[in-house]
Structure formats: structure tokens, C-alpha cells
Design an enzyme around this catalytic site. Sequence first.
Site, short mmCIF file in Angstrom:
data_model
loop_
_atom_site.label_atom_id
_atom_site.label_comp_id
_atom_site.label_asym_id
_atom_site.label_seq_id
_atom_site.Cartn_x
_atom_site.Cartn_y
_atom_site.Cartn_z
N GLY A 102 0.78 -1.38 -0.35
CA GLY A 102 -0.04 0.08 0.02
C GLY A 102 0.48 1.57 0.02
N HIS A 144 -32.57 18.85 -3.95
CA HIS A 144 -32.45 19.67 -3.44
C HIS A 144 -33.20 19.48 -1.80
CE1 HIS A 144 -33.16 23.65 -1.13
NE2 HIS A 144 -34.21 23.72 -0.42
#
Length: 486
Positions: free
Chosen positions: A56, A464
Site C-alpha cells: 500500500g 435539493h
Amino acid sequence: MPYFYWGLLTLLNKNFIIMQYDVIIIGSGPGGYVSAIRCAQLGLKTAVIEKYKTFGGTCLNVGCIPSKALLDSSEHYHNAAHTFTTHGIGLKDLSVDMPQMIARKDDVVAQNTAGITYLFKKNKIDSFEGLGSFVDKNTIKITKTDGTSENITGKNIVIASGSKPTALPFLPIDKKRIITSTEALNIKEVPKTMIVIGGGVIGLELGSVYARLGTKVSVVEYLPSIIATMDAGLGKELQRVLKKSLGMEFFMGHKVTGATTKGKKVTVSALNAKGEEVNLEADYCIVAVGRTAYTAGLGLENIGIKTEERGNKIPVNAHLETAVPGVYAIGDVITGAMLAHKAEDEGVFVAETIAGQKPHINYNLIPGVVYTWPEVASVGYTEEQLKEKGVKYKAGSFPFKASGRAKASMDTDGFVKVLADEATDEILGVHMIGPRAADMIAEAVVAMEFRASAEDIARICHAHPTYTEAIKEAAMAATANRAIHI
Ligand code: FAD
Ligand code: NAI
């Protein structure tokens, strides 16, 4: 054996017979591990060499992932301490358990690095623990921690050896009080005071972690602006908010000249813009003045690769191939932004190139994010770059203080700015500072990849109430100065 047959056998061995791998990748960071997986998906026999115990690279072990784990934990604490009462939530005996916070971070890292081990197995990728160095352009020597070594051979080699923190020559890092980001991810107490040298991404993210936990953080920055490579408006707003909400102190235009430790204290010396000496004292000093490409031990000299004098980068061509055919380099060790997603895309690019495909990377559309709160995110050209290029553009901005969603969550600092070509309305850059900007920037990247106009975004329905409405409003402001809510 007659010379002819010997020559033929060598040729066969080198090119067709005894190469153990189609691709050998040195380094298992986001560049290396992603490249390995893509190579394996494309049917290439692939090996990865990693000198550390876990896969990693910087990103998973000491970079992106652990820093975000601590940013999340410290953000929870800060909210509990400072905004919960306004929300009507009372808490008694709030405290920070630093060893637990660090242990949780370590667990997040362990889960992620174990995930790479799983992916390597799933994709039948061979992995070797040890330092990889070139014997010749097809042979890599792997030196293990016990001193033993073995050689493996590959038709193609990908160098993905990453980067390490840049050290200032006059400021030795003792890893105890004068530290880099790596040690700053493991402090098991909340320091009273901390100096951060460098107002860039690492300095502001890790500075935020400790400032949220109660540390008095002072940032010493050489330039007149923090996050200076991003659109100028972003740094200005971020500095204002970090000062206001976290009490962070900024020493701008200060050139650090040295640091000394005495017991548990560090003193940092700097010259201010007037050339006067300024001395600051703290419990810790994080040196975050950039990162340098890491090539130590690779044996590049054995295959004739020379790195650039500035930054130690490995030069590559448009196919990310070095001066040696069949040897590629990706990620932090080559030119460009030192970002995990850039390294990943280059890993895929090289795998597909080796497999005979014709991949493409749009380097202008690699987003940049700073995970402070508010978050900062950016893609495309800045206003400064457009001015320098002489491009005529329109700018539209929308402040989060006018967003219903931001009012509900009390995250009203910041704004979104959309820059569009004056004649064609094509979006040229989107720059934002505000809640969840790190996630919202994806909309701008998609729009720009498809060469959308500001009007396209202005006419697309946005749910929204969401923070993304600020992007739509900024696009409306850019397209015809017709934002609705300002
Ligand atoms: P690396 O991740 O550095 O991996 C290189 C690997 O190669 C290492 O594991 C190393 O041990 C190994 N290696 C080197 N030489 C050899 C050798 N000779 N033999 C065997 N193995 C070798 N980027 C983001 O996009 N988002 C973020 O949020 C982010 N946060 C960060 C936070 C911090 C504190 C830091 C330090 C960095 C952060 N970055 C972030 C940057 C990101 O970590 C790097 O851009 C990324 O890791 C580069 O990937 P890479 O594969 O090129 O190299
Ligand atoms: P940086 O390049 O972002 O910032 C370094 C800062 O230090 C600059 O502002 C520079 O002017 C300043 N500086 C340099 N020398 C100085 C001196 N002597 N005195 C005072 N100030 C000085 O580098 P940083 O923060 O170390 O990060 C390194 C890399 O890691 C970056 O390239 C970044 O891309 C990557 N990174 C990315 C993250 C993300 O994507 N969220 C998070 C953390 C790191």
C-alpha cells in the site's frame, strides 16, 4: 558451443524463454498495486516487490488513509466540543483518548493493507518482500531483511518507488520533537503547542488534526499564501476559517532558518519579510515542506537511468517509459502532482500500454483536494493560470452562506467558483472550499472530461437541499450572471 548457437540461445533466453514475468513492479503504493492488478486483469504474469512488511506504500501506511482517519476522529471531537450545544446536544466529561484514536487509525490502516494482500492473491500476483534493485534491464535482485537475495526476471519493469519527506539541509529531523508527517501520525498525547513548517497540504491537514484536539498550532510559511499552487481565493478563505474556527496562527512570508531542541521543547528560527529574526517555541515541530522522489537502492546506475537534479524525478516519455526501453516509471517518482489518484491512473496507463492498448490520461483534469474543514477542492485552470495564458474567461461564484443545506448543517464558510471560456462557455476550471468539497469536485471533473459548458451544469437538475446546488448556482452565475439565490 558454436558462437551462433550461443548467441541464439541467449537471445531466446532473454526474450522468450526464461523470463519469469511479463511485468515486475517495484513498489506497492497506489501506483504499483493498481498497476499490478490491471496487468493481471490483462493476462500478464505479474510480480510486485515491496521492501516494507505491508503493501500500500505511503498512501495506505503513512499518508492518505491514516491522515484521513485522524482527520475524521478529530473532526468528531471538535464538533462535540464546539457545535453540539448549538444543535441542542449536551455532553458531559468530553475527553480525548489519544492512544485509542491512534489505535483506531492503525486498525483502519491494517484493514486497507490487508485488502491489497487479498487483491494480489485474487489476481494471482506474486509478491516478494525485499529491496528491489536493477542487475540489468530485465533482472531485479531482491535483497531480503535477513541479508539473503534472489534474482527474478521480467520482460517489462515498472518503477513505482514513490517519495519521501523532503528534509531541509539546515534542519535535522530527530523524529522525536522535530518530525515529519510519518511521526505526526503517531503522537500519543495532545501537544500543548505545535509548529508546522510549510502551509501546504500536509501542514494544514495534520495541523488541523491537532488544532481540533486543542493544540495551539502555528504555521510558518515561506510564501505569502497557504496552498499556494491552488486558485488564490481558496488559500485566502482557508486561512481565514482556520484562524477563526481552530485558532491556528500563521506566520506568512517567513523563511525558516533552523530549529533546535532542548528537553521537550523545540525552537524554530525564521526570517520575516523585513529580514528580522523570529523565534517560536513549541512541544513539536512538523516539517512539511514537500516530498522528494525516492530512488535509493534501485540501482538505476546499473541500467544508465539518471534522475533529474531538482526533485530526483525519473524522466519518462509520453508512454511513461524511461530512457531504457521496457522500463517504465509511475507515480510520485516521476513528474507531476504527487497524488494517489494520479499514481493509480498512471499504473493503469502503463499496464494497458504494455498490453498493447492506447490509453490516455488528461493531466489537466486531475483534481486536487485538501481535507481540512472546510474541504478544498480544485480541477482545471486557476484564474491566475488563465490570466497568464491570456485566455478570456467568465467567473461565477456562489457562497455557502446562501445555501439552505449549508445553513442546516452550520457549514456556511466557503464558496464554489466556476471559470468558463468567455466565447464558448466551456468550463475551464472549478475551485471550491466548503462542506464535502472533496466529493463534490467529481461533478466538475466529469463535466470537464465531457467538455461541458457552464450552461450545461446550470440546466442540470441538482437535488435539493444539497451542497451540490452551490455548483449549479456558480455555473448559473458564470453563464449569464443568473444565479437564483444570491
Ligand atoms: P508510494 O505510495 O510512496 O509507494 C512506493 C512504495 O515503494 C513504498 O511502499 C516503498 O516502500 C516501495 N519501495 C521503494 N523503493 C523500493 C525498492 N527499491 N524495492 C522495493 N520497494 C520499494 N495523496 C492523495 O491523493 N490524497 C491524499 O489524501 C493524500 N494524503 C497524504 C497524506 C500524507 C501524510 C502523505 C505523506 C501523502 C499523502 N498523499 C495523498 C500522497 C500519496 O500518498 C502519494 O501521492 C502516493 O502514495 C504515491 O504513490 P506511489 O505508488 O507513487 O508511491
Ligand atoms: P507542499 O508542496 O504541499 O507544501 C510545502 C509548503 O512548504 C509550501 O507552501 C512551501 O512554500 C513551504 N516551504 C518550503 N520550504 C519552506 C521553508 N524553508 N520555510 C517555510 N515554508 C517552506 O508539500 P507537503 O505539504 O509537504 O505535501 C507533499 C505532497 O504530498 C504534496 O505534493 C501533496 O500533493 C501530497 N499530499 C496530498 C494530500 C492530499 O491530496 N490531500 C495530503 C497530503 C499530502
